[in-house]
Structures are given as structure tokens and as C-alpha cells.
Design an enzyme around this catalytic site. Structure first.
Site, PDB file in Angstrom:
ATOM      1  N   LEU A 151       0.849  -1.201   0.000  1.00 25.66           N
ATOM      2  CA  LEU A 151       0.000   0.000   0.000  1.00 25.66           C
ATOM      3  C   LEU A 151       0.885   1.253   0.000  1.00 25.66           C
ATOM      4  O   LEU A 151       0.955   1.993   0.968  1.00 25.66           O
ATOM      5  CB  LEU A 151      -0.938  -0.002   1.213  1.00 25.66           C
ATOM      6  CG  LEU A 151      -2.111   0.977   1.109  1.00 25.66           C
ATOM      7  CD1 LEU A 151      -3.153   0.472   0.117  1.00 25.66           C
ATOM      8  CD2 LEU A 151      -2.775   1.209   2.472  1.00 25.66           C
ATOM      9  N   GLY A 152       1.583   1.436  -1.110  1.00 33.51           N
ATOM     10  CA  GLY A 152       2.366   2.665  -1.308  1.00 33.51           C
ATOM     11  C   GLY A 152       1.543   3.627  -2.140  1.00 33.51           C
ATOM     12  O   GLY A 152       0.320   3.579  -2.126  1.00 33.51           O
ATOM     13  N   ARG A 174       4.740  -4.873   5.100  1.00 33.84           N
ATOM     14  CA  ARG A 174       5.483  -5.454   6.217  1.00 33.84           C
ATOM     15  C   ARG A 174       4.999  -4.862   7.541  1.00 33.84           C
ATOM     16  O   ARG A 174       4.831  -5.540   8.524  1.00 33.84           O
ATOM     17  CB  ARG A 174       6.973  -5.205   6.047  1.00 33.84           C
ATOM     18  CG  ARG A 174       7.663  -6.410   5.426  1.00 33.84           C
ATOM     19  CD  ARG A 174       9.093  -6.118   5.171  1.00 33.84           C
ATOM     20  NE  ARG A 174       9.234  -4.909   4.366  1.00 33.84           N
ATOM     21  CZ  ARG A 174      10.386  -4.355   4.070  1.00 33.84           C
ATOM     22  NH1 ARG A 174      11.499  -4.876   4.499  1.00 33.84           N
ATOM     23  NH2 ARG A 174      10.440  -3.258   3.328  1.00 33.84           N
ATOM     24  N   ILE A 229       1.042  -5.597 -11.449  1.00 34.52           N
ATOM     25  CA  ILE A 229       1.538  -4.430 -12.197  1.00 34.52           C
ATOM     26  C   ILE A 229       2.839  -3.933 -11.549  1.00 34.52           C
ATOM     27  O   ILE A 229       3.252  -2.804 -11.769  1.00 34.52           O
ATOM     28  CB  ILE A 229       0.491  -3.276 -12.280  1.00 34.52           C
ATOM     29  CG1 ILE A 229      -0.222  -3.033 -10.941  1.00 34.52           C
ATOM     30  CG2 ILE A 229      -0.558  -3.555 -13.337  1.00 34.52           C
ATOM     31  CD1 ILE A 229       0.495  -2.232  -9.959  1.00 34.52           C
ATOM     32  N   ARG A 231       6.404  -6.046 -10.349  1.00 31.73           N
ATOM     33  CA  ARG A 231       7.558  -6.672 -10.986  1.00 31.73           C
ATOM     34  C   ARG A 231       7.302  -8.178 -11.028  1.00 31.73           C
ATOM     35  O   ARG A 231       6.755  -8.747 -10.077  1.00 31.73           O
ATOM     36  CB  ARG A 231       8.845  -6.426 -10.179  1.00 31.73           C
ATOM     37  CG  ARG A 231       9.444  -5.042 -10.324  1.00 31.73           C
ATOM     38  CD  ARG A 231      10.010  -4.802 -11.729  1.00 31.73           C
ATOM     39  NE  ARG A 231      10.602  -3.475 -11.861  1.00 31.73           N
ATOM     40  CZ  ARG A 231       9.961  -2.388 -12.299  1.00 31.73           C
ATOM     41  NH1 ARG A 231       8.691  -2.468 -12.651  1.00 31.73           N
ATOM     42  NH2 ARG A 231      10.592  -1.229 -12.400  1.00 31.73           N
ATOM     43  N   GLU A 260      11.401 -10.449 -18.850  1.00 31.96           N
ATOM     44  CA  GLU A 260      10.828  -9.677 -19.964  1.00 31.96           C
ATOM     45  C   GLU A 260      11.874  -9.453 -21.057  1.00 31.96           C
ATOM     46  O   GLU A 260      13.037  -9.248 -20.729  1.00 31.96           O
ATOM     47  CB  GLU A 260      10.322  -8.330 -19.426  1.00 31.96           C
ATOM     48  CG  GLU A 260       9.206  -8.527 -18.432  1.00 31.96           C
ATOM     49  CD  GLU A 260       8.798  -7.213 -17.723  1.00 31.96           C
ATOM     50  OE1 GLU A 260       9.241  -6.140 -18.160  1.00 31.96           O
ATOM     51  OE2 GLU A 260       8.052  -7.312 -16.759  1.00 31.96           O
ATOM     52  N   HIS A 278       4.204  -4.925 -20.216  1.00 31.85           N
ATOM     53  CA  HIS A 278       4.769  -3.906 -19.304  1.00 31.85           C
ATOM     54  C   HIS A 278       4.417  -2.487 -19.773  1.00 31.85           C
ATOM     55  O   HIS A 278       5.303  -1.675 -20.060  1.00 31.85           O
ATOM     56  CB  HIS A 278       6.285  -4.084 -19.164  1.00 31.85           C
ATOM     57  CG  HIS A 278       6.839  -3.451 -17.924  1.00 31.85           C
ATOM     58  ND1 HIS A 278       7.911  -3.969 -17.234  1.00 31.85           N
ATOM     59  CD2 HIS A 278       6.472  -2.335 -17.239  1.00 31.85           C
ATOM     60  CE1 HIS A 278       8.181  -3.200 -16.184  1.00 31.85           C
ATOM     61  NE2 HIS A 278       7.316  -2.201 -16.170  1.00 31.85           N
TER      62      HIS A 278
HETATM   63  C1  8YV Z   1       9.401   1.217 -16.500  1.00 31.00           C
HETATM   64  C2  8YV Z   1       8.245   0.820 -14.522  1.00 31.00           C
HETATM   65  O1  8YV Z   1      10.347   1.896 -15.796  1.00 31.00           O
HETATM   66  O2  8YV Z   1       8.484   2.884 -13.461  1.00 31.00           O
HETATM   67  C3  8YV Z   1       8.613   1.673 -13.381  1.00 31.00           C
HETATM   68  O3  8YV Z   1       9.040   1.111 -12.374  1.00 31.00           O
HETATM   69  O4  8YV Z   1       8.123  -0.354 -14.414  1.00 31.00           O
HETATM   70  C4  8YV Z   1       8.069   1.400 -15.848  1.00 31.00           C
HETATM   71  O5  8YV Z   1       7.606   2.679 -15.819  1.00 31.00           O
HETATM   72  C5  8YV Z   1       9.410   1.543 -17.914  1.00 31.00           C
HETATM   73  O6  8YV Z   1       9.531   0.321 -18.534  1.00 31.00           O
HETATM   74  C6  8YV Z   1      10.515   2.443 -18.337  1.00 31.00           C
HETATM   75  O7  8YV Z   1      11.744   1.788 -18.384  1.00 31.00           O
END
Ligand code: 8YV
Length: 311
Positions: A151-152, A174, A229, A231, A260, A278
Site C-alpha cells: 500500500l504505497g 510489512r 503491475i 515486478r 521480460e 509492461h
Molecule cells: C518502466 C516501470 O520503468 O516505473 C517503473 O518502475 O516499471 C516502468 O515505468 C518503464 O519500462 C521504463 O523503463
């Protein structure tokens, strides 16, 4: 003398043009021999402009003895060794806030899509299958239970949008967020067991690696959906693929993956997944704002010695 900026990968024309105007730009991505290039030019570099495509690891940082700042394009900076940078006295900046809305928008779009079959319905119509009969019934979203992992800023923006869907919201961090109106679940497995939709919005890196484990996926259960959404590294991807294939969870909507742009072959064959490349921050507006923040961080740092958004 213009400061020397090392650019690690291609960036938006807006950013590249401004960098060229203000700095002497060295292109790591265009160097035919990386080690030789770094041995020759590394000692002249004052700053790094990086993005997710190229790792800014300890070896690269060590090749830049003069560099004082890494201005990273993206809110997530798991490809930057920020601890090593800090130990070397360098500042690392990222691009928070400016992408929050777009990322949260996509999280909601993916949640609705995986439950209601928006892209599946599109495929259904295009393939002429509607002529032979109606699509199977889908799952309702409004009024359901949403669990947020992390929850950021982005997690909160997802929650705000989900409130308009009359969803009941809980989260796992956490530590409990002192200022949050939502219930905290200390255990992620308990959150997964409770919710209908589990949205992953936590940052990547060593601390969150595999956080959404096989056990968490199991707890989500055959009626639960996973949306990621954040990583790919946050989720145990092989465990997720197996659970989806065996229908031990209802479905998943994924914007991010472990390796990726390679997506596990097994996912491509499944009809209970929605896959996007992504794109959560990938709008013209947001990418321009992210690029501007990279430029503003560099400018502020060179002018005042203080960056705008250090991590
Ligand atoms: C990527 C993202 O950075 O901001 C992030 O953490 O995952 C995306 O915005 C984008 O692929 C640019 O490299």
C-alpha cells in the site's frame, strides 16, 4: 565545460534532445566494446541517465569514479544497485508520483478484464464464435474483496479507484500503514485467502522476491484472481503458471514477468490470463512527465547539489 552524462539505453526524443543540449552525452548502448568504452570514458562521467533495460550494477558504478548521481527513468529501480551507489556517495533518483495514475488505471483495467473477459470477448467476436453461441458467464467485480500487496503510492491509487467499485479493501505491507482506512493483514497468505482479487503493487528487488509464493497462490484459491503491475520477480512465476493451468486459481492479469520480454510459453495457451507487455506507465503523457523528471533531477543536482526525488 558541460557535465558528462552516461546514457545507458535509448530514451524518449524529448529526453535525448534535452540531454544533448545541456550535457556531453556518452552512449553506453552504442559502444561496440563496452569494457573498452568504460575504461576510456568512465573516469569522465559525472552522471548516469538510466532506465529499466540496462543494469546499473556495482561493476558499472565502479567504472565511473567521478559520477555523483544516477537519474533513473522509472519508479522501480531494482536494476540499479542503489546500496552500492550510496556506499560510493552517489545519489539515485527515480520518477515517483508522475506515473501513479496510469499504473493504477491499468491495474483496474486488468482486474476488470480478467474477471469479465474484455479481451477474451474481443477475441470471441473477431473469431466469429458469437455467431455460434454466447460466451460463458464471467465473474462480477463490483462489491468484491480486493487485497493489495504493497500500500504505497500506487497501491493507494488502486484502492481509491476500487472504492468507486464498492469493493471491500484490505492490504499487506510489512508494517501497518498508520494513516490508512483499510484493514492490514499481517500475513499475505491470510490476505490472499480473504480476497477475490489480489493486486500486486509492491516494489521489486531482493526484499520482495518470491513474496507471492506457491502458498500465497494456493491461498488465493480457485475463485481468486491475481493482478500484477509491479515486478515479475515478486511472484513465483512457475508456481503461478502451474496454478493457472490446473485451475487452482481463477485467473491472472499480468503486465510484468520474470524475464521480460519473454513470457512463459505455457501462459500463452491459457484462456484464464490477460497478458500485457509492461505498459502500466506507457502513455505519452506519463512517459513525458517521467522523462521531464529525469531531466529536472539532473538539472537540480548540478545547480544546487540536491536532487528532487532521491530514493
Ligand atoms: C518502466 C516501470 O520503468 O516505473 C517503473 O518502475 O516499471 C516502468 O515505468 C518503464 O519500462 C521504463 O523503463
Amino acid at each position: 565545460m558541460k557535465p558528462v552524462v552516461l546514457q545507458t539505453s535509448p530514451m524518449l526524443p524529448l529526453v535525448e534532445n534535452a540531454l544533448l543540449e545541456r550535457y556531453e552525452v556518452l552512449r553506453l548502448d552504442r559502444a561496440p566494446d563496452r569494457s573498452r568504452f568504460l575504461a576510456e570514458s568512465g573516469p569522465r562521467v559525472d552522471a548516469v541517465a538510466s532506465s529499466a533495460r540496462v543494469a546499473v550494477d556495482a561493476a558499472l558504478l565502479d567504472a565511473l569514479p567521478r559520477a555523483r548521481i544516477v537519474a533513473h527513468f522509472g519508479v522501480g529501480y531494482d536494476n540499479v544497485d542503489a546500496a552500492h551507489a550510496k556506499a560510493r556517495g552517489m545519489v539515485v533518483t527515480n520518477t515517483p508520483d508522475v506515473l501513479t495514475d496510469c499504473v493504477a488505471d491499468l491495474a483496474i483495467a486488468l482486474m476488470v478484464d480478467v474477471a469479465r473477459g474484455v479481451t477474451a470477448g474481443d477475441r470471441y467476436v473477431r473469431a466469429g464464435r458469437w455467431l455460434k453461441g454466447a460466451m460463458p458467464l464471467a465473474a462480477k467485480v463490483s462489491g468484491k474483496r480486493l487485497g493489495i500487496v504493497g500500500l504505497g503510492r500506487i497501491g493507494r491509487a488502486v484502492a481509491r479507484r476500487a472504492e468507486a467499485f464498492d469493493m471491500e479493501i484490505r492490504y499487506h505491507n510489512r508494517r501497518q500503514a498508520p494513516d490508512s482506512p483499510y484493514a492490514w493483514e499481517k500475513s499475505l497468505a491470510d490476505l490472499a485467502r480473504w480476497c477475490d482479487f489480489l493486486v500486486v503493487a509492491t516494489s521489486g528487488g531482493a526484499e520482495s522476491r518470491g513474496l507471492v509464493s506457491a502458498a500465497v497462490i494456493e491461498a488465493l484459491g480457485p475463485k481468486g484472481f491475481l493482478v500484477n503491475i509491479a515486478r515479475g520477480s515478486v511472484v513465483d512465476e512457475p508456481a503461478l503458471v502451474a496454478a493457472l493451468a490446473e485451475r487452482r486459481i481463477a485467473g491472472a492479469a499480468l503486465d510484468v514477468f520474470a524475464d521480460e520480454p519473454r513470457v512463459p510459453e505455457a501462459l500463452l495457451a491459457l484462456d484464464n490470463v490477460v497478458l500485457t507487455p509492461h505498459i502500466a506507465s506507457a502513455t505519452t503523457d506519463t512517459r513525458a512527465a517521467m522523462g521531464q523528471l529525469v531531466l529536472d533531477n539532473l538539472a537540480a543536482f548540478f545547480e544546487t547539489g540536491r536532487a528532487l526525488t532521491p530514493v
